[in-house]
Each structure stands twice: as structure tokens, then as C-alpha cells.
Design a protein around this motif. Structure first.
Motif, PDB file in Angstrom:
ATOM      1  N   UNK A 123      -4.529  -7.776   1.991  1.00  0.00           N
ATOM      2  CA  UNK A 123      -4.200  -7.354   0.651  1.00  0.00           C
ATOM      3  C   UNK A 123      -5.068  -8.348  -0.336  1.00  0.00           C
ATOM      4  N   UNK A 124      -5.730  -9.170  -0.031  1.00  0.00           N
ATOM      5  CA  UNK A 124      -5.946 -10.231  -0.944  1.00  0.00           C
ATOM      6  C   UNK A 124      -5.084 -10.820  -2.083  1.00  0.00           C
ATOM      7  N   UNK A 125      -3.778 -10.986  -1.634  1.00  0.00           N
ATOM      8  CA  UNK A 125      -2.883 -11.657  -2.622  1.00  0.00           C
ATOM      9  C   UNK A 125      -2.477 -12.883  -2.232  1.00  0.00           C
ATOM     10  N   UNK A 126      -3.108 -13.356  -1.224  1.00  0.00           N
ATOM     11  CA  UNK A 126      -2.540 -14.687  -0.529  1.00  0.00           C
ATOM     12  C   UNK A 126      -2.839 -15.877  -1.652  1.00  0.00           C
ATOM     13  N   UNK A 127      -3.312 -15.902  -2.604  1.00  0.00           N
ATOM     14  CA  UNK A 127      -3.433 -16.827  -3.628  1.00  0.00           C
ATOM     15  C   UNK A 127      -2.652 -16.667  -4.789  1.00  0.00           C
ATOM     16  N   UNK A 128      -1.865 -15.343  -4.795  1.00  0.00           N
ATOM     17  CA  UNK A 128      -1.005 -14.881  -6.132  1.00  0.00           C
ATOM     18  C   UNK A 128       0.423 -15.409  -6.117  1.00  0.00           C
ATOM     19  N   UNK A 129       1.030 -15.265  -7.489  1.00  0.00           N
ATOM     20  CA  UNK A 129       2.391 -15.707  -7.280  1.00  0.00           C
ATOM     21  C   UNK A 129       3.397 -14.931  -6.352  1.00  0.00           C
ATOM     22  N   UNK A 130       4.354 -15.790  -5.841  1.00  0.00           N
ATOM     23  CA  UNK A 130       5.446 -14.794  -5.174  1.00  0.00           C
ATOM     24  C   UNK A 130       5.859 -13.710  -6.059  1.00  0.00           C
ATOM     25  N   UNK A 131       6.252 -12.597  -5.418  1.00  0.00           N
ATOM     26  CA  UNK A 131       6.702 -11.311  -6.019  1.00  0.00           C
ATOM     27  C   UNK A 131       6.676 -10.303  -5.261  1.00  0.00           C
ATOM     28  N   UNK A 132       6.717  -9.077  -5.733  1.00  0.00           N
ATOM     29  CA  UNK A 132       6.554  -7.652  -5.082  1.00  0.00           C
ATOM     30  C   UNK A 132       5.298  -7.192  -5.304  1.00  0.00           C
ATOM     31  N   UNK A 133       4.600  -6.637  -4.358  1.00  0.00           N
ATOM     32  CA  UNK A 133       3.054  -6.153  -4.710  1.00  0.00           C
ATOM     33  C   UNK A 133       3.125  -4.603  -3.895  1.00  0.00           C
ATOM     34  N   UNK A 134       2.372  -3.841  -4.727  1.00  0.00           N
ATOM     35  CA  UNK A 134       2.070  -2.576  -4.290  1.00  0.00           C
ATOM     36  C   UNK A 134       0.748  -2.734  -3.146  1.00  0.00           C
ATOM     37  N   UNK A 135       1.048  -2.077  -1.984  1.00  0.00           N
ATOM     38  CA  UNK A 135      -0.221  -1.844  -1.345  1.00  0.00           C
ATOM     39  C   UNK A 135      -1.160  -1.153  -1.899  1.00  0.00           C
ATOM     40  N   UNK A 168       3.743   2.040  -1.267  1.00  0.00           N
ATOM     41  CA  UNK A 168       3.882   0.844  -0.265  1.00  0.00           C
ATOM     42  C   UNK A 168       4.191  -0.421  -1.038  1.00  0.00           C
ATOM     43  N   UNK A 169       5.130  -1.262  -0.624  1.00  0.00           N
ATOM     44  CA  UNK A 169       5.474  -2.489  -1.224  1.00  0.00           C
ATOM     45  C   UNK A 169       5.635  -3.637  -0.262  1.00  0.00           C
ATOM     46  N   UNK A 170       5.085  -5.018  -0.670  1.00  0.00           N
ATOM     47  CA  UNK A 170       5.082  -6.045   0.114  1.00  0.00           C
ATOM     48  C   UNK A 170       5.485  -7.181  -0.696  1.00  0.00           C
ATOM     49  N   UNK A 171       6.624  -7.772   0.104  1.00  0.00           N
ATOM     50  CA  UNK A 171       7.099  -8.909  -0.737  1.00  0.00           C
ATOM     51  C   UNK A 171       6.277 -10.285  -0.426  1.00  0.00           C
ATOM     52  N   UNK A 172       5.769 -10.901  -1.419  1.00  0.00           N
ATOM     53  CA  UNK A 172       5.320 -12.209  -1.123  1.00  0.00           C
ATOM     54  C   UNK A 172       5.840 -13.485  -1.707  1.00  0.00           C
ATOM     55  N   UNK A 221      -3.217  -3.085 -12.315  1.00  0.00           N
ATOM     56  CA  UNK A 221      -4.117  -2.693 -11.384  1.00  0.00           C
ATOM     57  C   UNK A 221      -5.044  -3.548 -11.095  1.00  0.00           C
ATOM     58  N   UNK A 222      -5.032  -4.850 -11.463  1.00  0.00           N
ATOM     59  CA  UNK A 222      -6.036  -6.003 -10.832  1.00  0.00           C
ATOM     60  C   UNK A 222      -5.408  -6.545  -9.905  1.00  0.00           C
ATOM     61  N   UNK A 223      -3.960  -7.138  -9.682  1.00  0.00           N
ATOM     62  CA  UNK A 223      -3.759  -7.893  -8.532  1.00  0.00           C
ATOM     63  C   UNK A 223      -2.401  -6.960  -7.862  1.00  0.00           C
ATOM     64  N   UNK A 224      -1.924  -6.027  -8.366  1.00  0.00           N
ATOM     65  CA  UNK A 224      -0.939  -5.340  -7.610  1.00  0.00           C
ATOM     66  C   UNK A 224       0.569  -5.583  -7.610  1.00  0.00           C
ATOM     67  N   UNK A 225       0.859  -6.596  -8.496  1.00  0.00           N
ATOM     68  CA  UNK A 225       2.311  -7.270  -8.693  1.00  0.00           C
ATOM     69  C   UNK A 225       2.911  -6.159  -9.475  1.00  0.00           C
ATOM     70  N   UNK A 226       4.233  -5.835  -9.024  1.00  0.00           N
ATOM     71  CA  UNK A 226       5.134  -4.759  -9.513  1.00  0.00           C
ATOM     72  C   UNK A 226       6.131  -5.629 -10.449  1.00  0.00           C
ATOM     73  N   UNK A 227       6.449  -5.037 -11.520  1.00  0.00           N
ATOM     74  CA  UNK A 227       7.305  -5.527 -12.537  1.00  0.00           C
ATOM     75  C   UNK A 227       7.624  -4.553 -13.586  1.00  0.00           C
ATOM     76  N   UNK A 228       8.948  -4.523 -13.974  1.00  0.00           N
ATOM     77  CA  UNK A 228       9.148  -3.557 -15.211  1.00  0.00           C
ATOM     78  C   UNK A 228       8.343  -3.520 -16.321  1.00  0.00           C
ATOM     79  N   UNK A 229       8.118  -2.660 -17.070  1.00  0.00           N
ATOM     80  CA  UNK A 229       7.045  -2.562 -18.520  1.00  0.00           C
ATOM     81  C   UNK A 229       7.454  -3.793 -19.161  1.00  0.00           C
ATOM     82  N   UNK A 230       8.806  -3.983 -19.465  1.00  0.00           N
ATOM     83  CA  UNK A 230       9.177  -5.150 -20.359  1.00  0.00           C
ATOM     84  C   UNK A 230       8.891  -6.345 -19.863  1.00  0.00           C
ATOM     85  N   UNK A 231       8.708  -6.645 -18.764  1.00  0.00           N
ATOM     86  CA  UNK A 231       8.397  -7.930 -18.137  1.00  0.00           C
ATOM     87  C   UNK A 231       6.974  -8.354 -18.619  1.00  0.00           C
ATOM     88  N   UNK A 232       6.015  -7.105 -18.255  1.00  0.00           N
ATOM     89  CA  UNK A 232       4.722  -7.507 -18.452  1.00  0.00           C
ATOM     90  C   UNK A 232       4.506  -7.626 -19.998  1.00  0.00           C
TER      91      UNK A 232
END
Length: 112
Positions: free
Chosen positions: A70-82, A53-57, A10-21
Motif C-alpha cells: 500500500x506504500x504506507x510502510x514509512x507512515x505514522x501508525x494508525x488506521x489506513x484505507x485500502x 477496506x482498512x489496515x491497521x499500521x 487522499x495523499x496517504x490514506x490515513x483515516x481520522x475524524x474530520x475534527x482531528x484533521x
């Protein structure tokens, strides 16, 4: 568009499986939200299984207007929710404010 195991921070929007968090934390917010090995509900409280929605960074995210929008330009590469449905709990928001972190809900309610 989410499966039951995938969640969005909810802070950055990155999408991951629960287990990875749980096993690795959030590549962007771990120092703030402490997901890794946290059994007291932090992942449940601060991530959402409901997102749109999803965006690949990629690694060259500084050049992406979508990443800047989306204010994610300084974040780690990955899949993000719009859009991430839900908001951080008030106590977490207070903790972030004490650390001088501005929380903008990713559910579409934030006004700039």
C-alpha cells in the motif's frame, strides 16, 4: 465502510475524524497539505468520506508486506484505507509536483 465523521487523506490514506484533521492535521502529510486549522476547504478537498477496506499500521510497519504494497510502510501508525474514493484537485497536484512529490491516486486508478 466509513462513518460520516471519518475521512481518509487522499495523499496517504490515513483515516481520522474530520475534527482531528482540523485540530492536529495529518501525521504524514501536514507539511504538504496543511489541514490543521485550515478553514478554506482544504480538508473537504483533500480528504474523502468514501473509502474501502482498512489496515491497521503499527510501529513495526517496516516488516509488513501489506504496508509495503500500500506504500504506507514509512507512515505514522494508525488506521489506513485500502482504497480512497476521489482525487486531489489539480491545483494541489501541481503544488505537490513543484515540491517533487509524486501523487498516486489511492482510488485504484494509478498504474505502476
Amino acid at each position: 465502510m466509513s462513518s460520516r465523521s471519518e475521512r481518509a487523506c487522499m495523499l496517504c490514506g490515513i483515516i481520522q475524524p474530520f475534527k482531528k484533521f482540523y485540530s492536529a492535521g495529518c501525521p504524514n502529510c501536514e507539511s504538504l497539505l496543511h489541514y490543521q486549522d485550515n478553514e478554506d476547504g482544504q480538508i473537504q478537498d483533500c480528504t474523502s468520506p468514501s473509502f474501502e477496506g482498512t489496515v491497521a499500521l503499527g510501529a513495526d510497519n517496516k516488516e509488513s508486506w501489506v504496508a509495503r504494497w500500500l506504500r504506507i510502510d514509512s507512515f505514522a501508525p494508525g488506521l489506513y484505507a485500502v482504497k480512497v474514493n476521489g482525487k486531489l484537485p489539480p491545483d494541489i497536484i501541481r503544488d505537490l509536483e513543484e515540491q517533487n512529490v509524486i501523487y498516486r491516486p489511492r482510488d485504484g486508478s494509478a498504474e505502476d
